[in-house]
Design a protein around this motif. Structure first.
Motif: not given
Length: 98
Positions: A21, A77, A80-81, A83-84
């Motif tokens: 991240s 992070y 933006a992401y 599912d991570d």
């Protein structure tokens, strides 16, 4: 003397998520070719990300002066992401907001 570091309890998987991240945020927020100040911030964040990536578990030392940027990196992070590793992001954010 003031404490310059905050200690964060993190296993290697959590530290790797933190590294990912911070790295992504550093590249997005401080792209190459920016001002000298922006480049210094970018390099400092990338050094922190590298230390996180090498962390094997236990207490992770983070510079207090970078906490605002690290918190921003985790927020960015997570958006933006999403599912991570959302569980890791949530735990790290809670730990750093104390």
């Amino acid at each position: 003397m003031r404490q310059r570091y905050v200690m964060l309890e993190a296993d290697n998987s959590q530290a790797a998520t933190l590294a990912k991240s911070i790295t992504a945020y550093a590249h997005a927020a401080f792209p190459k070719g920016g001002s000298e100040c922006a480049q210094a911030s970018r390099e400092a964040l990338l050094e922190t990300a590298s230390a996180c990536q090498l962390h094997e578990g236990g207490e992770l030392a983070l510079r207090k002066r970078q906490l605002g940027l690290i918190r921003a990196a985790l927020r960015w992070y997570a958006e933006a992401y999403p599912d991570d590793n959302p569980a890791h992001i949530t735990l790290l954010r809670q730990a750093l907001d104390r």
